[in-house]
Design an enzyme around this catalytic site. Sequence first.
Site, PDB file in Angstrom:
ATOM      1  N   ALA A  76       0.908  -1.289  -0.173  1.00  0.00           N
ATOM      2  CA  ALA A  76       0.058   0.024  -0.035  1.00  0.00           C
ATOM      3  C   ALA A  76       1.011   1.284  -0.133  1.00  0.00           C
ATOM      4  CB  ALA A  76      -0.863  -0.212   1.367  1.00  0.00           C
ATOM      5  N   GLU A  77       1.527   1.463  -1.062  1.00  0.00           N
ATOM      6  CA  GLU A  77       2.314   2.434  -1.043  1.00  0.00           C
ATOM      7  C   GLU A  77       1.877   3.818  -0.851  1.00  0.00           C
ATOM      8  OE1 GLU A  77       2.065   0.222  -3.580  1.00  0.00           O
ATOM      9  OE2 GLU A  77       4.128  -0.903  -3.819  1.00  0.00           O
ATOM     10  N   ALA A 101      12.455   1.110  -7.485  1.00  0.00           N
ATOM     11  CA  ALA A 101      11.950   2.568  -7.830  1.00  0.00           C
ATOM     12  C   ALA A 101      10.812   2.773  -8.397  1.00  0.00           C
ATOM     13  CB  ALA A 101      13.169   3.168  -8.573  1.00  0.00           C
ATOM     14  N   PHE A 103       8.141   1.610  -8.097  1.00  0.00           N
ATOM     15  CA  PHE A 103       6.749   1.626  -6.930  1.00  0.00           C
ATOM     16  C   PHE A 103       6.531   2.834  -6.495  1.00  0.00           C
ATOM     17  CE2 PHE A 103       8.099  -2.970  -6.005  1.00  0.00           C
ATOM     18  CZ  PHE A 103       7.822  -3.601  -7.188  1.00  0.00           C
ATOM     19  N   ILE A 104       7.673   3.888  -6.537  1.00  0.00           N
ATOM     20  CA  ILE A 104       7.181   4.985  -6.139  1.00  0.00           C
ATOM     21  C   ILE A 104       6.320   5.790  -7.016  1.00  0.00           C
ATOM     22  CG2 ILE A 104       8.854   6.563  -7.427  1.00  0.00           C
ATOM     23  CD1 ILE A 104       9.622   8.200  -4.921  1.00  0.00           C
ATOM     24  N   HIS A 146       9.710  -2.545 -14.025  1.00  0.00           N
ATOM     25  CA  HIS A 146      10.436  -2.606 -12.771  1.00  0.00           C
ATOM     26  C   HIS A 146      11.926  -1.965 -12.930  1.00  0.00           C
ATOM     27  CE1 HIS A 146       7.234  -5.509 -11.680  1.00  0.00           C
ATOM     28  NE2 HIS A 146       7.611  -5.224 -10.426  1.00  0.00           N
TER      29      HIS A 146
END
Lengths: 348, 356
Positions: A76-77, A101, A103-104, A146
């Site tokens: 749950a970023e 990175a 996922f930021i 990714h």
Amino acid sequence: MAKSATDVGVQQSPHQRGDRELTYAEALVEAIAELMKEDPDFLIIGSYVLGLGPMRALFDEVRHEYPKRVLDPPTAEIGFTGFGVGAAMNGLHVLVDLSTASFIFEAFPQVVNEAANASYMSGGRLAVPIVFHFLHGLRGGGAAQHSHSPQAMLWNTPGLQIMMPSSPADVRGMLPTAIKSGNPTVFVDHSKLMPVRGYVPALPKEIPLGVADIKRSGRDVTVVATSYSVQQSLSACKTLASEGIDTELVDPRTVVPLDRQTILESVAKTGRLVVVDETHRSCGIASEIAAIASEEILDALKVPIIRVTVPDVPVPFSPVLESELDTTPERIAAAVRYQMTRKQINRL
Amino acid sequence: MPPQRFEPESAKKVLPDLEKTGLIELLHKMLLVRRFEERLIRLAEEGPSFGHYHVYIGQETIGIPALAALRPTDLVFPTHRNHGYLLSRGADPGRLMAEILGKQTGLNGGKAGTLHASAPELGIPHTSAIVGGIVPIAAGAALAAQLKGSNQISVALFGDGATEEGATFEALNIASLWRVPVIFLCENNTEEALGAAAGGYPKSVTAATDLGSIARSVGVPAVVVDGTDTRAVFTAMSEAAERARTSGGPTFVEAKVVRWPGSNPLWPELPAGETELRFAWEPESAPEQLLRWYRDQDGLLRYLREMLGASLLDKDDAAEIDSDVRSQVEAAVRFARNSAYPTPDSAYLDVFAGQS
């Protein structure tokens, strides 16, 4: 094929008695462990500080020693990054680890629209001591979703300090600076840096923000590189030296704030600039450094600036395709050779 | 299944269990907010424009008793409809007005404006005008309080629209897992709202017929109260605060109101002039188009009516409080108008903390 991480880079000698040879991952974990020990308000939210490679086990010791201050959140970023921002606003010193990175992007509103703006919107009445940590770039098989290097997008966001270490000694000295700076800081790591070995001082000193490091002195061409591309550039410098080309390698280490002076002084000396970076070509880290050099020091340039970057295409999966886009030592060396042989700017 | 229609239960008593001075203080704050916001709408109409803004009219009986149920050391994190909380926590009306006008004397030196005004020194560290953005932040501040072993709690203040955002759901889930001392106070003002599809300011667009069910689905207890019922809000928030302080974890409190018609258009307006106190005791004197709202749905007038009925004050006392807050607001407008704009070079300060 790109060389693997362990083939790249030039092992430098210890500077002082007592320097220890560590991997980048060991140096990073040592810095984290020291911060945990010294600062009871230091909190880590995130589970994969060292990525998914074999080095990840090093972090387990910290996790086991400080279970209340190393929190494994759900996937749950935006949620856990926001928790970090709020915890920092209430006095903790927080490292939010976003792992890969890419996922930021799931957490972007909290990073760029909350943390980065908070001090400014408050009129300087609020500090947000938070570090956003991630592993960027081409990692081998990461493919399009990714393999991002979002640091250029983040540089386009005022209110974020950006640190990009490239060696064990640098990461050891820079992470404490990031945590203690009292401001939102993006701390950019690279999974290919994790196994890189280097000497770390017995008593590590904090490396201040905005101080570049000349990784190799030279007189013919200036190469400015960041993060893992510093290691790729060191490898290129070695090859070039054997050909009689003396390359100066400048590692800004932090781009916000940026040590413009060290870069410009080097370019003034060599008159030739190659900027290497793993962000994409358009509006990337290399673009900004090239723009600064052309605005500030065009007269000193003997030849036009060259950028060695990842082209403007998504990152493909197949090793052959990924390698095609990489800022390999071969591409860097070729750019430097071209700078030495091309026609000089006619200033008549 | 459509959500159940909300209508205040007018028979219920709305005065919380507070001493007379406490009850009068609440009324004072409610009237200050009402007059500040009414004046702000006229100021916007007079120009020059200070950009898009939101007013707290019709929701005073949520935020004011809610914050009164907290300790001064507790933190509150507002969204863009934030003037009421700032005034309630004691922000100087002049400095808030100056901030709204972009003046150097503003709460944030003119860098925040209406949408982002904050007052860290009053326990309002940060306002997020991004829908849902404040919810994980408020919960994270509660996490910090928990780790520091303090008995401080934190409150996320947001509207029904924030329950449409993923950030809110993620924050509810994490807050529940980690049992952090936070209250999620959702001010649902969607009843009788026009909505974006009809050309008005947005209202809820959600398939959930009960917003509390979103919280309950991840183990966060949820209660619904009538947001025009000061007592109900105060009680629900006191219970939620007690649960948070004793490590019982988070609570979701939904407070419902019928949207004040002036907040229905995209830009706030005063559809029938300013509120008159006599609408409390002579409801039929209210302008016809807002008769129902003033008579049945305005929590402030409902509160005043019961204060009068219980002889806690008389009409003259009420008029005196009103006159007092009106002069405060006029002084605030004068202060804001007479204040200088920031010097242009201050645009470069405060990007990072510790710069000025």
